[in-house]
Design a protein around this motif. Structure first.
Motif, PDB file in Angstrom:
ATOM      1  N   SER A 126      30.071  62.815  45.376  1.00  0.00           N
ATOM      2  CA  SER A 126      31.326  62.536  46.074  1.00  0.00           C
ATOM      3  C   SER A 126      32.249  63.762  46.031  1.00  0.00           C
ATOM      4  CB  SER A 126      32.024  61.330  45.445  1.00  0.00           C
ATOM      5  OG  SER A 126      33.271  61.101  46.048  1.00  0.00           O
ATOM      6  N   THR A 127      32.350  64.347  44.833  1.00  0.00           N
ATOM      7  CA  THR A 127      33.204  65.533  44.664  1.00  0.00           C
ATOM      8  C   THR A 127      32.674  66.692  45.494  1.00  0.00           C
ATOM      9  OG1 THR A 127      33.794  64.872  42.413  1.00  0.00           O
ATOM     10  CG2 THR A 127      34.129  67.177  42.994  1.00  0.00           C
ATOM     11  N   ASN A 129      30.767  66.634  48.204  1.00  0.00           N
ATOM     12  CA  ASN A 129      30.967  66.388  49.640  1.00  0.00           C
ATOM     13  C   ASN A 129      32.402  66.726  50.051  1.00  0.00           C
ATOM     14  OD1 ASN A 129      28.339  65.550  50.064  1.00  0.00           O
ATOM     15  ND2 ASN A 129      28.807  63.386  49.695  1.00  0.00           N
ATOM     16  N   GLU A 130      33.336  66.318  49.181  1.00  0.00           N
ATOM     17  CA  GLU A 130      34.745  66.596  49.457  1.00  0.00           C
ATOM     18  C   GLU A 130      35.010  68.103  49.438  1.00  0.00           C
ATOM     19  OE1 GLU A 130      39.144  65.594  47.540  1.00  0.00           O
ATOM     20  OE2 GLU A 130      37.385  64.443  46.928  1.00  0.00           O
ATOM     21  N   LYS A 131      34.444  68.773  48.412  1.00  0.00           N
ATOM     22  CA  LYS A 131      34.643  70.219  48.284  1.00  0.00           C
ATOM     23  C   LYS A 131      33.997  70.980  49.437  1.00  0.00           C
ATOM     24  CE  LYS A 131      36.886  70.355  44.359  1.00  0.00           C
ATOM     25  NZ  LYS A 131      38.275  70.840  44.277  1.00  0.00           N
ATOM     26  N   SER A 133      33.550  69.889  52.450  1.00  0.00           N
ATOM     27  CA  SER A 133      34.390  69.671  53.633  1.00  0.00           C
ATOM     28  C   SER A 133      35.624  70.573  53.577  1.00  0.00           C
ATOM     29  CB  SER A 133      34.811  68.200  53.704  1.00  0.00           C
ATOM     30  OG  SER A 133      35.680  67.985  54.798  1.00  0.00           O
ATOM     31  N   GLU A 134      36.243  70.632  52.385  1.00  0.00           N
ATOM     32  CA  GLU A 134      37.414  71.500  52.205  1.00  0.00           C
ATOM     33  C   GLU A 134      37.026  72.965  52.389  1.00  0.00           C
ATOM     34  OE1 GLU A 134      38.840  70.601  48.323  1.00  0.00           O
ATOM     35  OE2 GLU A 134      39.745  68.688  48.908  1.00  0.00           O
TER      36      GLU A 134
END
Length: 241
Positions: A126-127, A129-131, A133-134
């Protein structure tokens, strides 16, 4: 117009153009530094995300190793249960049961570790994927900013080319020996090499010049220098007002 007065005027003009060139060069350097900083920041961000991906891969590898160990233990339990059917003594029977129990306890601990790994993997995924994207947004922003900075830097380079042409044209109006003198003075002083004298004060070092030198300046019969800072000095007519 007095020749010396004219020569000094041209030297001042050359100096002004050089100041514009220096300003443009500093701007180019600043823009390039900013572009490099963006690239460096993007690289660092990519490294951090890469490290998180490596950590996630390590968690997955650890889970697979535990899973493999658990399967081996499960197979060992099956074999041990099969052996129970062929034992002939109670002592051997109890020994196998103890062995099975120990394997089950070991497997239970492994399964607990597997659950912990799964939770850690889920959080890390989850982390990540978020990173990622960022990171994509950050890289896109960096690219746009860098392209804009490089376009500005290119405009400044074109301006410098134009200014250098102007400097050449202006320099051609003055005796080459005075250009050499100007260059020599620039090497010795910081800032401007040709400065006016106002109210008997050198505008380069802001110290008073001798009265006789101040009077001589007004004749414009030769190039003169500040006795303190050694810049080329000239008299501005407003001092006579």
């Amino acid at each position: 117009m007095n020749d010396i007065r004219e020569q000094i005027g041209i030297l001042v003009e050359v100096q002004d153009v050089e100041m514009e060139i220096n300003k443009a060069d500093r701007q180019i350097q600043s823009l390039e530094n900013e572009a490099d900083a963006l690239e460096h920041a993007a690289g660092e961000y990519e490294d951090r995300v890469s490290q998180e991906k490596t950590a996630l891969d390590d968690l997955r590898k650890s889970y697979r190793e535990l899973e493999s160990e658990s399967k081996i233990n499960a197979a060992q339990i099956v074999k041990s249960n099969e052996k129970l059917r062929s034992v002939k003594t109670n002592k051997e029977y109890q020994s196998i049961l103890k062995e099975i129990e120990e394997i089950r306890k070991k497997n239970s601990a492994i399964e607990d570790q597997m659950l912990e790994r799964l939770e850690a993997i889920e959080t890390a995924e989850s982390t990540l994927n978020e990173k990622q994207s960022e990171l994509a947004d950050f890289l896109r922003e960096c690219k746009e900013k860098k392209e804009s900075l490089l376009v500005k830097a290119q405009r400044e380079r074109q301006a410098v080319e134009t200014l250098n042409e102007k400097k050449g044209q202006v320099s051609a109006k003055v005796d080459s020996k005075w250009i050499a003198v100007l260059d020599d003075v620039k090497k010795k002083v910081r800032g401007l090499a040709v400065v006016p004298v106002q109210q008997a004060i050198c505008m380069g070092c802001h110290l008073n010049i001798p009265p006789q030198l101040f009077n001589e300046l007004q004749r414009f019969d030769e190039i003169r220098y500040c006795p303190h800072c050694h810049r080329i000095i000239y008299w501005k007519e407003q001092d006579s007002e």
